[in-house]
Design a protein around this motif. Structure first.
Motif, mmCIF file in Angstrom:
data_model
loop_
_atom_site.group_PDB
_atom_site.id
_atom_site.type_symbol
_atom_site.label_atom_id
_atom_site.label_comp_id
_atom_site.label_asym_id
_atom_site.label_seq_id
_atom_site.Cartn_x
_atom_site.Cartn_y
_atom_site.Cartn_z
ATOM 1 N N GLU A 106 -29.316 50.559 -32.061
ATOM 2 C CA GLU A 106 -28.135 50.393 -32.919
ATOM 3 C C GLU A 106 -28.125 51.377 -34.097
ATOM 4 O O GLU A 106 -27.063 51.743 -34.587
ATOM 5 C CB GLU A 106 -28.074 48.958 -33.451
ATOM 6 C CG GLU A 106 -27.467 48.001 -32.463
ATOM 7 C CD GLU A 106 -27.229 46.634 -33.066
ATOM 8 O OE1 GLU A 106 -26.124 46.101 -32.882
ATOM 9 O OE2 GLU A 106 -28.144 46.098 -33.721
ATOM 10 N N THR A 165 -27.752 48.200 -40.497
ATOM 11 C CA THR A 165 -27.837 47.818 -39.085
ATOM 12 C C THR A 165 -29.258 47.436 -38.685
ATOM 13 O O THR A 165 -29.463 46.826 -37.645
ATOM 14 C CB THR A 165 -27.347 48.997 -38.207
ATOM 15 O OG1 THR A 165 -26.188 49.548 -38.810
ATOM 16 C CG2 THR A 165 -26.992 48.572 -36.809
ATOM 17 N N ASP A 195 -17.260 46.995 -39.493
ATOM 18 C CA ASP A 195 -18.107 45.892 -39.957
ATOM 19 C C ASP A 195 -17.490 45.221 -41.185
ATOM 20 O O ASP A 195 -17.417 43.987 -41.261
ATOM 21 C CB ASP A 195 -19.503 46.445 -40.279
ATOM 22 C CG ASP A 195 -20.419 45.389 -40.866
ATOM 23 O OD1 ASP A 195 -20.703 44.419 -40.152
ATOM 24 O OD2 ASP A 195 -20.820 45.527 -42.034
#
Lengths: 123, 277
Positions: free
Chosen positions: B150, B190, B239
């Motif tokens: 990620e 992340t 996000d």
């Protein structure tokens, strides 16, 4: 999170403009399709204008379009001005001024839209 | 035995010179060098320095695209001098200038200190809410391959400043955080081992930050390590918007259990300080 909210609604306003301005184009510039243009002829013919002014959906659509266009445009203006590097105090004052200007313009536009609808009711 | 001789090219190199102590404004100086295939821009500059003008100022360290010291404008495009071959750019004229959007220390040396100041501001390090675990970790912090993937791409950043120099928003908005710090903020947000995402989100969603990105994507275009800062910025926006609508919940960092057959490494004692604290 304030800027996140501003930007999110800026994008939502863009989508709303895309849909409602598309509807506006169909109604006003493609009268041959007959969408809210029952009488033959141009979209600005008296019968067509009178017909549209009696419909709540059209009045509601234009108020939403006005709100979306004002918000989207004023946010864009705010971004451009902020990139010129004004002071923090100016940024805060400018944001409040834009809210006030936007709300006044929205009030005037919404009044004109509702007034046109009441004229349609009289007709 | 026949020896292979490589074709030689005469290249005119235009170097932007500027000494703030002597010059009122940057000027351009011209050099002519003979090069062959395989010579990098950094080699060309060293050649000029050794044979023609020892006063040319440029910065380099590793010479293999790892340290990010030799970032400069090469024929109008930001990049690393050490991993750009001259013949990939030109066969006649090479124009070198310091990275734009930074002040100039001397000649081709841009002042990257403000960029590192902004980077420090986004807290580019792992922070945990459990201070005791952070100060005295009980075990390794395992991650799944997916958790690593990620953010892995964004760890390749070498902080060379090429993305900052290419960014059109940086050129107009002096307070804009810039693609590199924003990418690093996303990289740590992340990371499944990190707990300070909310603090970083406050910083990156402020004025002159992530929502000022015009998505020109030049940062990704010039990145010598393929980090793709534009992607990190868009993922960060996604996000933030999902969290604004409450569609993404807060995720707490925790120590993951390792595979059953794995061995935990013994705690390594830190070496003594070499300077007085």
């Amino acid at each position: 999170m304030k800027e996140t909210a501003y930007w999110t609604w800026f994008i939502i306003a863009a989508i709303v403009i895309l849909v409602l301005a598309g509807l506006h184009m169909v109604v006003m510039h493609l009268p041959a399709l007959g969408v809210y243009n029952p009488a033959s002829g141009a979209a600005t013919d008296w019968q067509n204008v009178a017909f549209r002014s009696q419909h709540q959906f059209i009045a509601f659509t234009y108020i939403i379009l006005l709100a979306a266009a004002l918000y989207h445009g004023l946010y864009g203006l705010r971004t451009i001005v902020f990139e010129l590097g004004p002071t923090k105090a100016f940024q805060e004052v400018f944001t409040v001024v834009l809210w006030i200007v936007g709300l006044i313009l929205f009030g005037v536009g919404a009044y004109a839209d509702l007034a046109a609808k009441s004229v349609g009711r009289v007709l | 035995m026949e020896t292979k001789t490589q074709k030689k090219y005469n290249i005119t190199v235009y170097v932007r010179r500027f000494d703030p102590d002597k010059d009122a404004a940057p000027r351009q100086q011209q050099y002519t060098i003979q090069i062959e295939k395989g010579l990098t821009v950094l080699d060309a500059l060293n050649l000029i320095k050794q044979t023609q003008d020892p006063t040319v100022g440029f910065r380099f360290s590793c010479r293999m695209g790892v340290c990010g010291s030799c970032g400069m404008l090469i024929n109008g495009k930001p990049g690393l001098a050490c991993n750009t071959q001259v013949l990939d750019v030109t066969e006649s004229a090479l124009t070198l200038a310091p990275l734009p959007n930074f002040s100039i220390i001397r000649d081709l040396v841009a002042d990257l200190v403000p960029m590192f100041g902004v980077l420090t501001g986004v807290q580019p390090y792992i922070q945990r809410s459990d201070v005791e675990e952070m100060e005295n970790p009980t075990r390794e912090y395992f991650q799944t391959p997916h958790q690593l993937e990620e953010f892995l791409q964004f760890t390749y950043c070498i902080k060379c400043g090429s993305c900052m120099a290419a960014c059109p928003t940086m050129a107009t908005d002096k307070e804009y955080l810039g693609p590199m710090p924003l990418t690093q903020a996303y990289r740590y947000n992340t990371d499944s081992r990190d707990d300070a995402a909310d603090a970083r989100r406050e910083i990156v969603s402020s004025c002159h930050a992530i929502f000022n990105c015009h998505y020109a994507a030049e940062c990704s275009n010039v990145c010598p390590k393929g980090v793709d800062p534009a992607r990190a910025i868009q993922l960060m926006k996604k996000d933030l918007v999902l969290r604004y609508f409450g569609l993404r919940k807060k995720k707490c960092a925790h120590v993951h259990e390792g595979p059953s057959q794995s061995d935990y490494k013994p705690k390594i004692e830190a070496p003594p300080f070499t300077v007085d604290q």
